[in-house]
Design an enzyme around this catalytic site. Structure first.
Site, PDB file in Angstrom:
ATOM      1  N   ARG A   7       0.829  -1.199   0.000  1.00  0.00           N
ATOM      2  CA  ARG A   7       0.000   0.000   0.000  1.00  0.00           C
ATOM      3  C   ARG A   7       0.861   1.244   0.000  1.00  0.00           C
ATOM      4  O   ARG A   7       1.973   1.257   0.509  1.00  0.00           O
ATOM      5  CB  ARG A   7      -0.889   0.031   1.255  1.00  0.00           C
ATOM      6  CG  ARG A   7      -1.948  -1.011   1.272  1.00  0.00           C
ATOM      7  CD  ARG A   7      -3.161  -0.637   0.454  1.00  0.00           C
ATOM      8  NE  ARG A   7      -3.835   0.512   1.050  1.00  0.00           N
ATOM      9  CZ  ARG A   7      -4.154   1.611   0.391  1.00  0.00           C
ATOM     10  NH1 ARG A   7      -3.867   1.751  -0.884  1.00  0.00           N
ATOM     11  NH2 ARG A   7      -4.783   2.594   0.998  1.00  0.00           N
ATOM     12  N   ARG A  63       3.431   4.544 -16.516  1.00  0.00           N
ATOM     13  CA  ARG A  63       3.967   4.415 -17.874  1.00  0.00           C
ATOM     14  C   ARG A  63       5.261   5.194 -18.063  1.00  0.00           C
ATOM     15  O   ARG A  63       5.989   4.967 -19.020  1.00  0.00           O
ATOM     16  CB  ARG A  63       2.930   4.867 -18.899  1.00  0.00           C
ATOM     17  CG  ARG A  63       1.622   4.119 -18.803  1.00  0.00           C
ATOM     18  CD  ARG A  63       1.787   2.637 -19.101  1.00  0.00           C
ATOM     19  NE  ARG A  63       0.585   1.900 -18.728  1.00  0.00           N
ATOM     20  CZ  ARG A  63       0.584   0.807 -17.990  1.00  0.00           C
ATOM     21  NH1 ARG A  63       1.717   0.311 -17.540  1.00  0.00           N
ATOM     22  NH2 ARG A  63      -0.539   0.193 -17.707  1.00  0.00           N
ATOM     23  N   CYS A  75      -7.250   2.821 -12.781  1.00  0.00           N
ATOM     24  CA  CYS A  75      -7.559   3.909 -11.848  1.00  0.00           C
ATOM     25  C   CYS A  75      -9.033   3.855 -11.482  1.00  0.00           C
ATOM     26  O   CYS A  75      -9.858   3.381 -12.259  1.00  0.00           O
ATOM     27  CB  CYS A  75      -7.287   5.271 -12.484  1.00  0.00           C
ATOM     28  SG  CYS A  75      -5.567   5.713 -12.558  1.00  0.00           S
ATOM     29  N   GLU A  78     -11.850   7.289  -5.468  1.00  0.00           N
ATOM     30  CA  GLU A  78     -11.976   6.961  -4.046  1.00  0.00           C
ATOM     31  C   GLU A  78     -13.358   7.405  -3.553  1.00  0.00           C
ATOM     32  O   GLU A  78     -13.950   8.345  -4.084  1.00  0.00           O
ATOM     33  CB  GLU A  78     -10.874   7.694  -3.276  1.00  0.00           C
ATOM     34  CG  GLU A  78     -10.679   7.239  -1.866  1.00  0.00           C
ATOM     35  CD  GLU A  78     -10.095   5.841  -1.759  1.00  0.00           C
ATOM     36  OE1 GLU A  78     -10.510   5.127  -0.837  1.00  0.00           O
ATOM     37  OE2 GLU A  78      -9.235   5.463  -2.584  1.00  0.00           O
ATOM     38  N   ARG A  90      -4.020   7.046  -3.889  1.00  0.00           N
ATOM     39  CA  ARG A  90      -3.678   5.808  -3.186  1.00  0.00           C
ATOM     40  C   ARG A  90      -3.259   4.741  -4.203  1.00  0.00           C
ATOM     41  O   ARG A  90      -3.748   4.726  -5.323  1.00  0.00           O
ATOM     42  CB  ARG A  90      -4.873   5.317  -2.378  1.00  0.00           C
ATOM     43  CG  ARG A  90      -5.227   6.220  -1.203  1.00  0.00           C
ATOM     44  CD  ARG A  90      -6.532   5.748  -0.541  1.00  0.00           C
ATOM     45  NE  ARG A  90      -6.811   6.444   0.688  1.00  0.00           N
ATOM     46  CZ  ARG A  90      -7.500   7.587   0.783  1.00  0.00           C
ATOM     47  NH1 ARG A  90      -7.960   8.169  -0.313  1.00  0.00           N
ATOM     48  NH2 ARG A  90      -7.732   8.142   1.959  1.00  0.00           N
ATOM     49  N   TYR A 108       3.640   5.947   2.974  1.00  0.00           N
ATOM     50  CA  TYR A 108       2.657   7.019   3.101  1.00  0.00           C
ATOM     51  C   TYR A 108       3.412   8.338   3.169  1.00  0.00           C
ATOM     52  O   TYR A 108       4.219   8.546   4.069  1.00  0.00           O
ATOM     53  CB  TYR A 108       1.786   6.806   4.342  1.00  0.00           C
ATOM     54  CG  TYR A 108       0.946   5.563   4.208  1.00  0.00           C
ATOM     55  CD1 TYR A 108       1.448   4.322   4.586  1.00  0.00           C
ATOM     56  CD2 TYR A 108      -0.321   5.623   3.664  1.00  0.00           C
ATOM     57  CE1 TYR A 108       0.688   3.175   4.431  1.00  0.00           C
ATOM     58  CE2 TYR A 108      -1.087   4.485   3.516  1.00  0.00           C
ATOM     59  CZ  TYR A 108      -0.580   3.264   3.897  1.00  0.00           C
ATOM     60  OH  TYR A 108      -1.326   2.128   3.732  1.00  0.00           O
ATOM     61  N   ARG A 116      -1.918   6.171   8.604  1.00  0.00           N
ATOM     62  CA  ARG A 116      -1.307   4.946   9.124  1.00  0.00           C
ATOM     63  C   ARG A 116      -0.071   5.248   9.955  1.00  0.00           C
ATOM     64  O   ARG A 116       1.042   4.870   9.602  1.00  0.00           O
ATOM     65  CB  ARG A 116      -0.945   4.003   7.969  1.00  0.00           C
ATOM     66  CG  ARG A 116      -2.108   3.394   7.205  1.00  0.00           C
ATOM     67  CD  ARG A 116      -3.070   2.568   8.066  1.00  0.00           C
ATOM     68  NE  ARG A 116      -2.432   1.485   8.785  1.00  0.00           N
ATOM     69  CZ  ARG A 116      -2.405   0.229   8.384  1.00  0.00           C
ATOM     70  NH1 ARG A 116      -2.977  -0.118   7.262  1.00  0.00           N
ATOM     71  NH2 ARG A 116      -1.819  -0.690   9.118  1.00  0.00           N
TER      72      ARG A 116
END
Length: 127
Positions: A7, A63, A75, A78, A90, A108, A116
């Site tokens: 993540r 890319r 994609c 969210e 994210r 992050y 987090r």
């Protein structure tokens, strides 16, 4: 080998193609560096952006990475949650690896470190 998820997330200040691509590429490069990830080990990559980002698909940054043109990428938008972090990108990178799950290095950056704080790399926002 196991299938693991890596993540990562970052934020941008402005909804511009240049900044979205630059911050997404920075995030991806940090994930790749921290996890010693090679394109041939990546099963797929999912990227999401908050609804306030419209300038470009963050996946375009993938890319621009040498050797990553064959990695399946998509994609999505969210969820628009009340009080949620704004201008956020994210990443969920699914990889084949022998690394134990507790040794995966999630990344992050920027304002996302608040999401987090339990993960070690969230303490480091400088590249």
């Amino acid at each position: 080998m196991m299938i693991r998820g890596i993540r990562g997330a970052t934020t941008v200040e402005r909804d511009t193609e240049e900044e979205i691509l630059q911050k997404t590429k920075q995030l991806l490069e940090k994930i790749i560096e921290e996890n010693h990830t090679k394109p041939e080990d990546v099963v797929q990559m999912l990227l999401s952006a908050t609804p306030d980002l419209h300038a470009v698909f963050p996946a375009k940054a993938v890319r621009e990475l040498s050797g990553w043109q064959y990695v399946p990428v998509t994609c999505m938008q969210e969820m628009d949650v009340t009080g949620g972090l704004k201008k956020c990108i994210r990443v969920m990178m699914t990889v084949q690896t022998d690394v134990p799950q507790d040794q995966i290095r999630h990344v992050y950056l920027e304002k996302v470190v608040v999401l987090r704080p339990d993960l070690s790399l969230t303490k480091n926002t400088e590249l």
